[in-house]
Motif scaffolding. Structure first.
Motif, PDB file in Angstrom:
ATOM      1  N   VAL A 100      51.480 -50.158  43.823  1.00 44.85           N
ATOM      2  CA  VAL A 100      50.707 -49.819  45.027  1.00 44.85           C
ATOM      3  C   VAL A 100      51.671 -49.549  46.177  1.00 44.85           C
ATOM      4  O   VAL A 100      51.591 -48.527  46.866  1.00 44.85           O
ATOM      5  N   LEU A 101      52.614 -50.454  46.387  1.00 42.75           N
ATOM      6  CA  LEU A 101      53.556 -50.316  47.495  1.00 42.75           C
ATOM      7  C   LEU A 101      54.454 -49.098  47.317  1.00 42.75           C
ATOM      8  O   LEU A 101      54.700 -48.364  48.277  1.00 42.75           O
ATOM      9  N   GLU A 102      54.918 -48.859  46.087  1.00 43.09           N
ATOM     10  CA  GLU A 102      55.750 -47.683  45.836  1.00 43.09           C
ATOM     11  C   GLU A 102      54.984 -46.397  46.125  1.00 43.09           C
ATOM     12  O   GLU A 102      55.514 -45.480  46.761  1.00 43.09           O
ATOM     13  N   HIS A 103      53.747 -46.331  45.664  1.00 43.34           N
ATOM     14  CA  HIS A 103      52.946 -45.119  45.887  1.00 43.34           C
ATOM     15  C   HIS A 103      52.677 -44.904  47.375  1.00 43.34           C
ATOM     16  O   HIS A 103      52.768 -43.775  47.866  1.00 43.34           O
ATOM     17  N   LEU A 104      52.364 -45.961  48.084  1.00 43.39           N
ATOM     18  CA  LEU A 104      52.095 -45.831  49.521  1.00 43.39           C
ATOM     19  C   LEU A 104      53.348 -45.417  50.288  1.00 43.39           C
ATOM     20  O   LEU A 104      53.268 -44.646  51.242  1.00 43.39           O
TER      21      LEU A 104
END
Length: 176
Positions: free
Chosen positions: A26-30
């Motif tokens: 999630v954090l990588e994609h955001l």
């Protein structure tokens, strides 16, 4: 003088957040999307990564969607890392993500971090430049300026490669 973190998040909380693959994804994609994304987009991207195929199987997409909605995004929201709007089903990074980002250093496909790579390259370049300057055999014939310029070119090319591959990864995720 002691050094203290100015983080609102405790290290234990950061490690708890990063312990789960889906929260890390999630954090990588955001970070790559640089803005608000939908829960559906996140679920699709994470499921495709887990399945290794695009589009991912529907049951996996639904499982990822439900776990993000019910567990992972509320946890990240409660920690101040993301802002999860349950009604609109949108997610975006919050300032607390910077505290977590420090612990998510990018690793190259060869298993070393970019920071380790650049540190090693800088150390090697310093040693070679000094060796050329003090006339170490085999290096004495090389002009010091040429050696330094060659290493600067390698560092510039490495930086361009790193930025290009990160951007390319982001563009590929958009095309899925």
């Amino acid at each position: 003088m002691s050094l203290t973190r100015s983080s609102a998040l405790a290290e234990a909380d950061i490690h708890d957040i990063l312990r789960n693959d889906r929260r890390r994804r999630v954090l990588e994609h955001l970070q790559e999307s640089m803005g608000s994304v939908t829960l559906r987009e996140l679920a699709e991207t994470i499921a495709a990564h887990e399945a290794g195929e695009s589009p991912p199987p529907r049951p996996l997409r639904e499982s990822v969607y439900n776990s993000l909605h019910q567990t992972h995004l509320p946890k990240l929201d409660a920690e101040g890392v993301v802002d999860y709007d349950k009604n609109r089903k949108t997610v975006e990074l919050q300032p607390g993500a910077r505290d977590v980002n420090v612990y998510m250093e990018v690793v190259t496909k060869y298993g070393i971090t970019w920071a380790d790579y650049y540190r090693s390259l800088a150390t090697l370049s310093l040693v070679v430049v000094v060796a050329a300057e003090i006339d170490v055999p085999l290096l004495e014939a090389l002009p010091v300026l040429l050696v330094a310029s060659a290493f600067l070119a390698v560092i510039a090319a490495s930086t361009a490669y790193q930025l290009w591959t990160r951007r390319w990864t982001y563009l590929r995720s958009l095309l899925r």
